[in-house]
Design an enzyme around this catalytic site. Sequence first.
Site, PDB file in Angstrom:
ATOM      1  N   CYS A  12      46.492   5.469  19.075  1.00  0.00           N
ATOM      2  CA  CYS A  12      47.196   4.980  20.264  1.00  0.00           C
ATOM      3  C   CYS A  12      46.291   4.983  21.482  1.00  0.00           C
ATOM      4  CB  CYS A  12      48.446   5.810  20.496  1.00  0.00           C
ATOM      5  SG  CYS A  12      49.639   5.489  19.203  1.00  0.00           S
TER       6      CYS A  12
ATOM      7  N   GLU B 279      12.572  16.167  13.761  1.00  0.00           N
ATOM      8  CA  GLU B 279      13.974  16.511  13.508  1.00  0.00           C
ATOM      9  C   GLU B 279      14.840  15.254  13.388  1.00  0.00           C
ATOM     10  OE1 GLU B 279      14.203  20.593  16.207  1.00  0.00           O
ATOM     11  OE2 GLU B 279      14.623  18.680  17.157  1.00  0.00           O
TER      12      GLU B 279
ATOM     13  N   ARG C   4      20.066  11.043  12.501  1.00  0.00           N
ATOM     14  CA  ARG C   4      20.651   9.731  12.279  1.00  0.00           C
ATOM     15  C   ARG C   4      19.900   8.913  11.226  1.00  0.00           C
ATOM     16  NH1 ARG C   4      23.278   7.252  16.436  1.00  0.00           N
ATOM     17  NH2 ARG C   4      22.259   8.767  17.790  1.00  0.00           N
TER      18      ARG C   4
ATOM     19  N   TYR D 108      30.461   5.193  23.075  1.00  0.00           N
ATOM     20  CA  TYR D 108      29.187   4.619  23.540  1.00  0.00           C
ATOM     21  C   TYR D 108      29.166   3.090  23.456  1.00  0.00           C
ATOM     22  CZ  TYR D 108      27.419   9.146  21.562  1.00  0.00           C
ATOM     23  OH  TYR D 108      27.197  10.439  21.190  1.00  0.00           O
TER      24      TYR D 108
HETATM   25  C1  LIG Z   1      20.431  15.296  18.133  1.00  0.00           C
HETATM   26  C2  LIG Z   1      19.115  15.918  17.998  1.00  0.00           C
HETATM   27  C3  LIG Z   1      18.239  15.483  17.015  1.00  0.00           C
HETATM   28  C4  LIG Z   1      18.537  14.343  16.087  1.00  0.00           C
HETATM   29  O1  LIG Z   1      18.672  13.130  16.728  1.00  0.00           O
HETATM   30  P1  LIG Z   1      18.875  11.822  15.809  1.00  0.00           P
HETATM   31  O2  LIG Z   1      19.055  10.740  16.796  1.00  0.00           O
HETATM   32  O3  LIG Z   1      20.092  12.054  15.001  1.00  0.00           O
HETATM   33  O4  LIG Z   1      17.655  11.673  14.976  1.00  0.00           O
HETATM   34  C5  LIG Z   1      17.042  16.149  16.874  1.00  0.00           C
HETATM   35  N1  LIG Z   1      16.713  17.184  17.681  1.00  0.00           N
HETATM   36  C6  LIG Z   1      17.532  17.622  18.651  1.00  0.00           C
HETATM   37  C7  LIG Z   1      17.129  18.763  19.485  1.00  0.00           C
HETATM   38  C8  LIG Z   1      18.752  17.006  18.854  1.00  0.00           C
HETATM   39  O5  LIG Z   1      19.563  17.451  19.823  1.00  0.00           O
END
Ligand SMILES: *Cc1c(COP(=O)(O)O)cnc(C)c1O
Length: 431
Positions: A353, A282, A285, A326
């Site tokens: 601001c 998944e 980023r 962050y």
């Molecule tokens: C946020 C998230 C991702 C993606 O993370 P990236 O750092 O954007 O690759 C994948 N799986 C789950 C369950 C997430 O919460």
Amino acid sequence: MSYPINTAQHLTIGEVDAIDLAKTYGTPLYVYDVTKIRQTMRDFKAIFEKEDVPYVVSYASKAFASKAIYQVAQQEGIHADIVSGGELYTALAAGFDPKHLSFNGNNKSWDELTMAVTEGVGTIIVDNFLELQLLSEITTQNGVKQDILLRISPGISAHTHEFISTGQQDSKFGFDLLTGQAKTAYDIARQNENFNLRGLHAHIGSQIFDVTGFEKNAALLAETAKSWGFQPEVINVGGGFGIRYTSEDEPLPESEYADAIIRTLKSKAAEYDWKMPEIWIEPGRSIVGPAGQTLYTIGSRKDIPDLRHYLAVDGGMGDNIRPALYQANYDAILANNPNASTQEVVRVAGKYCESGDVLVWQQALPKTKPGDILSVLATGAYGYAMASNYNRNPRPAVVFVENGKHQVVIARESYAHLIALDHDYMLKNGK
Ligand SMILES: *Cc1c(COP(=O)(O)O)cnc(C)c1O
């Protein structure tokens, strides 16, 4: 670093002049190079194809959700991960095949789960006991047999910022493995005739730069399933592949993460004499982050002798909260002449601001003047997605660029949008 420029010395993005984009659409402006997005999607797929293993690459759309990005994902034959009814609604409006959606989240509501089940979301990644109960009722009421995965909290902590690390045991996400809650959830899910439990999921965090966490996670999910006597059809190891925000970041190529995961699961499948499970990843980023940048117009400056030069731009924490949230870091370049030699080190601040409203903590730049265009690089993930109307600033537009062509995919908000949901207060003295 040398950046792509045209004969005017202007930065180009997807073969389009960045200064022209700023003139045409205004600033701040998010610009995505769609060629790069497609390339990363294809690179991820190619690794699994080459290793000849069953797989699903699912774009974690919380990184940047819009109709256009769901359409690009669908064109490239990848799935998408959603985490809210709003993302589901957007994906459906984009014409995305709901079968190719998976639904994550630690507190999905009755309404969200109902919407997912009735719209035919392919996979629900169940996170907790309440969700098992709600989903049982909803699938029974609607006469649906729902594919699910169980999200496990694996007790692995990846080396990343505490707020973006999710796999450690003290986490709000998933069924706890070490205390046996995951096994209880498994028993409940297996007994339910309305559930088709296809496998296990664990996501260990974000912006991760080494492969060991992914290897451990993949191995642990396989070992866990084995210990329950469960032969999974799917092992989903989540996302979190690190990207280069500044020249100091050294991410591995996508292929190294994926190769490590594939190697681990191939060897587990052989050891346990399993049919090779589908490997799901998944990435969010890593797909959209490096492909996006934000153009700003430079405005005022403040020079504090012997201390710091502040350069202010026409956006800030409302369009990119990551530095404030962050301490995230970025590189910025002068889009009018990105390869010009640098002459000073500045802090790029926003117009909001808050003292913490910073976009780039330390940046060497050529001498700039008001009206010049600054591009902050690698802002494609969690920028627009986390944008707000703080200080009642309208959110910027998003433009996609590909092969010399450009198109707005999310329009800039107007002042009228800002008050569209406001109501005049009708009571006088509480009456
Ligand atoms: C946020 C998230 C991702 C993606 O993370 P990236 O750092 O954007 O690759 C994948 N799986 C789950 C369950 C997430 O919460």
